[in-house]
Design a protein around this motif. Structure first.
Motif, PDB file in Angstrom:
ATOM      1  N   GLY A 109       0.709  -1.267   0.163  1.00  0.00           N
ATOM      2  CA  GLY A 109       0.096   0.331   0.040  1.00  0.00           C
ATOM      3  C   GLY A 109       0.850   1.275  -0.103  1.00  0.00           C
ATOM      4  O   GLY A 109       1.964   1.338  -0.662  1.00  0.00           O
ATOM      5  N   GLU A 110       0.467   2.107   0.817  1.00  0.00           N
ATOM      6  CA  GLU A 110       1.181   3.395   0.906  1.00  0.00           C
ATOM      7  C   GLU A 110       2.484   3.428   1.534  1.00  0.00           C
ATOM      8  O   GLU A 110       2.833   2.337   2.094  1.00  0.00           O
ATOM      9  N   TYR A 111       3.524   4.312   1.219  1.00  0.00           N
ATOM     10  CA  TYR A 111       4.741   4.217   1.906  1.00  0.00           C
ATOM     11  C   TYR A 111       5.220   5.677   2.371  1.00  0.00           C
ATOM     12  O   TYR A 111       4.374   6.410   2.153  1.00  0.00           O
ATOM     13  N   ASN A 112       6.051   5.682   3.210  1.00  0.00           N
ATOM     14  CA  ASN A 112       6.633   6.960   3.709  1.00  0.00           C
ATOM     15  C   ASN A 112       5.776   7.219   5.059  1.00  0.00           C
ATOM     16  O   ASN A 112       6.289   7.346   6.053  1.00  0.00           O
ATOM     17  N   HIS A 113       4.434   7.599   5.031  1.00  0.00           N
ATOM     18  CA  HIS A 113       3.475   7.752   6.006  1.00  0.00           C
ATOM     19  C   HIS A 113       2.077   7.749   5.617  1.00  0.00           C
ATOM     20  O   HIS A 113       1.842   8.057   4.249  1.00  0.00           O
ATOM     21  N   TYR A 127      -1.387   8.548   4.242  1.00  0.00           N
ATOM     22  CA  TYR A 127      -1.881   9.601   3.459  1.00  0.00           C
ATOM     23  C   TYR A 127      -0.959  10.325   2.694  1.00  0.00           C
ATOM     24  O   TYR A 127      -1.090  11.289   1.916  1.00  0.00           O
ATOM     25  N   TYR A 128       0.238   9.958   2.710  1.00  0.00           N
ATOM     26  CA  TYR A 128       1.514  10.462   1.556  1.00  0.00           C
ATOM     27  C   TYR A 128       0.923  10.525   0.360  1.00  0.00           C
ATOM     28  O   TYR A 128       0.998  11.331  -0.517  1.00  0.00           O
ATOM     29  N   SER A 129       0.144   9.246   0.081  1.00  0.00           N
ATOM     30  CA  SER A 129      -0.368   9.313  -1.435  1.00  0.00           C
ATOM     31  C   SER A 129      -1.721   9.594  -1.614  1.00  0.00           C
ATOM     32  O   SER A 129      -2.277  10.315  -2.298  1.00  0.00           O
ATOM     33  N   LEU A 130      -2.486   8.850  -0.739  1.00  0.00           N
ATOM     34  CA  LEU A 130      -3.890   9.046  -0.660  1.00  0.00           C
ATOM     35  C   LEU A 130      -4.725  10.522  -0.520  1.00  0.00           C
ATOM     36  O   LEU A 130      -5.385  10.781  -1.243  1.00  0.00           O
ATOM     37  N   ARG A 131      -3.952  11.158   0.088  1.00  0.00           N
ATOM     38  CA  ARG A 131      -4.428  12.591   0.229  1.00  0.00           C
ATOM     39  C   ARG A 131      -4.290  13.436  -1.154  1.00  0.00           C
ATOM     40  O   ARG A 131      -5.299  14.359  -1.567  1.00  0.00           O
ATOM     41  N   PRO A 165     -11.525  12.499   2.717  1.00  0.00           N
ATOM     42  CA  PRO A 165     -10.070  12.547   2.806  1.00  0.00           C
ATOM     43  C   PRO A 165      -9.676  11.909   3.849  1.00  0.00           C
ATOM     44  O   PRO A 165      -8.503  11.449   3.784  1.00  0.00           O
ATOM     45  N   TRP A 166     -10.666  10.899   4.480  1.00  0.00           N
ATOM     46  CA  TRP A 166     -10.118  10.231   5.469  1.00  0.00           C
ATOM     47  C   TRP A 166     -10.804   8.748   5.202  1.00  0.00           C
ATOM     48  O   TRP A 166     -11.643   8.390   4.674  1.00  0.00           O
ATOM     49  N   ARG A 214       1.604  15.883   2.678  1.00  0.00           N
ATOM     50  CA  ARG A 214       2.343  15.742   1.308  1.00  0.00           C
ATOM     51  C   ARG A 214       1.363  16.538   0.332  1.00  0.00           C
ATOM     52  O   ARG A 214       0.539  15.978  -0.177  1.00  0.00           O
ATOM     53  N   PRO A 215       1.608  17.709  -0.183  1.00  0.00           N
ATOM     54  CA  PRO A 215       0.841  18.092  -1.149  1.00  0.00           C
ATOM     55  C   PRO A 215       1.421  17.809  -2.530  1.00  0.00           C
ATOM     56  O   PRO A 215       2.573  16.990  -2.828  1.00  0.00           O
TER      57      PRO A 215
END
Length: 577
Positions: A283-287, A289-293, A310-311, A388-389
């Motif tokens: 799934g995601e990496y870094n933290h 919502y790094y990607s999903l946001r 957003p959640w 992460r924008p």
């Protein structure tokens, strides 16, 4: 070097280089039916300003029978590979591929291997990944986490997505053709590196191809899905394809995907449909919502009527569809605005809060305390994280590829290049029919400041904005918006002239486009440098300086000031109690 030692070295390098910007791109597709004028758009922010920032013109070429095409390693995959002379800068030294890729013989890139060459290869624009060719075939890219990263190894794994995209641009005219070619190449010659999402489109059809190293150590895993016409797709460092149905006509599937997944215990038929995201990654990496946001932000901006939240419950959520129909059709300026986003006006607005400082600066500086690379363990505890924008300070360049089916390829294809950070850049158009790109776009070295390089002009102004972001960004936005509007107006007349020439002499049309595009780009870069010099004076020493009205005090916003030690500063001669 042993794999374990190499991993530790890369993690140490990542910490020093501030949260591995090479793992951080956003990419999207806007299909024909979703645009105001019937264009197709493929956008890509290359968030890796440690790397080679050149946009290189690779010319078309004829090749003798029996020729072989070298395949080179890529430093944007897992870092530098000195034994293959593979570095972040320069990314490639091979003058046979393009004049701009010339360099000292001692630095000439060493091939990982070779594949049979074709008699003729097409011209294209090249960056960290292939961008767009003379037949309006266009690419985006983002890196994804995978269950295992593999180093290149001659004879076993010689392709990463960067070279795959370049070979496709050299040989293909359509997105379908490109996907089939890349799938065949990675299965035949092996795939190394990270997970990858490659949007690939032509003026009429768009596909998303995703790939990962195979746990077998040879070959590679991949799947591709067509983006329905009239819809928008976005990816942000996480795989976006989910259920893989062999009977789905909108899917192309790697020949060994099901067999390999079953053999390695990643999927079994009784589980139901194979979930590509879960099979290939965690799934995601870094933290979180790094990607999903970012995915949420694009989907919510283009289709607010859908009410996306957003959640989500976890990093492998199904809350966000593969693609959406926008509430209204999008223009080029709309697409550019998506890449310039910092969550303004949302609860995640990076121009607000303590982190933004007194002047609303959305940029955040990452350090060793932030999430690094592929999380691997989704239960890992983090002390904190920045949102992460889409527009990040370490973006190297952004490309907006525009395909227009109603015009001949040399005129219809336009690559809008925005050096450095998208929120402070100006997108400059180049037709794919040009015979070269301006030297200012092909000479940049991020290690050496150079006023002859377009990238440094935009990088400088983006950094100068930190001095007083609220005001300087507004000046930059007004400047860039006015220039982009003028480009759109001038392109209409330029396209008409080029089309008239093309009817009788395609060669003369290409010459005209080359001269006109270069003149525009040279004027723009010179104007931007002059603008940068004016900004230095205008905001020198924290004042607003204008002719005849120098040193106008600006101070701080009162709401921020009241939260500082200013409130308790000396206002009388009496000692503090």
């Amino acid at each position: 070097m042993k794999a374990g030692k190499r991993t530790l070295l890369l993690l140490a390098l990542t910490a020093v280089l501030s949260a591995a910007p090479v793992w951080a791109c956003t990419t999207l597709i806007v299909t024909v039916g979703a645009t105001t004028d019937g264009s197709t758009f493929v956008g890509h922010s290359d968030d890796d300003d440690l790397c080679d920032q050149r946009i290189v013109y690779v010319p078309a070429a004829d090749h003798p029978k029996g020729a072989r095409r070298p395949v080179y390693a890529s430093a944007v995959a897992l870092g530098e590979f000195p034994k293959f002379r593979c570095f972040l800068t320069p990314r490639l030294v091979d003058p046979d591929r393009a004049p701009a890729y010339g360099g000292p013989a001692a630095l000439r890139s060493v091939p990982l291997g070779f594949i049979p060459q074709v008699p003729h290869t097409y011209a294209y624009f090249d960056g960290s990944y292939g961008i767009m060719n003379e037949h309006q075939l266009m690419f985006g890219e983002c890196t994804d986490g995978v269950r295992q990263n593999l180093d290149p190894e001659p004879g076993k794994r010689i392709f990463y997505s960067s070279e795959l995209s370049r070979v496709a641009l050299e040989r293909c005219r359509t997105a379908r053709e490109a996907v089939r070619l890349m799938g065949n190449l990675l299965e035949t010659y092996g795939y190394y590196g990270t997970g990858e999402t490659l949007p690939v489109a032509d003026p009429q059809e768009a596909w998303v191809m995703e790939m990962a190293p195979s746990p077998d150590g040879t070959g590679g895993l991949w799947v591709a899905r067509r983006v329905p016409d009239g819809e928008v797709f976005v990816a942000a460092n996480e795989f976006r394809i989910r259920d893989v149905d062999p009977k789905d006509p909108d899917l192309m599937i790697g020949s060994k995907l099901f067999e390999t997944a079953r053999r390695h215990g990643l999927w079994k038929p009784e589980d139901g449909p194979l979930d590509w995201l879960k099979v290939a990654s965690l799934g995601e990496y870094n933290h979180p919502y790094y990607s999903l946001r970012r995915v949420w932000r694009v989907l919510d901006r283009v289709a607010p009527s859908r009410g996306f939240s957003p959640w989500v419950e976890c990093g492998t959520t199904r809350a966000y569809p593969f693609s959406v129909k926008p509430d209204r059709k999008l223009s080029l300026r709309d697409v550019a605005a998506l890449f310039r986003d910092h969550y303004e006006g949302t609860p995640f607005d990076l121009t607000a809060g303590v982190g933004a400082g007194p002047f609303g600066n959305p940029d955040r500086f990452y350090g060793p305390y932030d999430g690094q690379g592929d999380v691997g363990d989704p239960k890992r505890k983090l002390d904190g994280a920045w949102e992460r924008p889409i527009s990040v300070t370490y973006c190297g360049y952004t490309t907006l590829c525009q395909g227009r089916s109603w015009l001949p390829d040399p005129i219809g294809g336009v690559c809008w290049i925005g050096p450095d950070k998208p929120s402070e850049t100006c997108f400059i158009p180049f037709h794919v029919g040009v015979r070269d790109l301006p030297p200012s776009f092909q000479v940049v070295d991020p290690q050496v400041f150079n006023r002859k390089a377009a990238w440094w002009a935009f990088n400088f102004t983006a950094h100068w904005a930190w001095l007083r972001y609220d005001r300087i960004h507004a000046d930059i936005a007004a400047k860039r918006d006015g220039m982009e509007a003028s480009f759109l107006r001038s392109l209409e007349e330029q396209d008409r002239k080029a089309l008239a020439l093309h009817r009788t002499s395609p060669a003369k049309a290409r010459d005209f486009l080359t001269r006109a595009d270069r003149a525009r780009a040279d004027r723009t870069v010179a104007d931007w440098w002059a603008f940068a010099d004016r900004l230095i004076v205008r905001y020198n020493d924290g004042f607003l300086n204008e002719p005849g009205k120098m040193a106008q005090p600006l101070g701080y916003p009162r709401n921020w000031l009241d939260g500082t030690e200013w409130r308790s500063g000396p206002t009388t001669y009496a000692p503090k109690p």
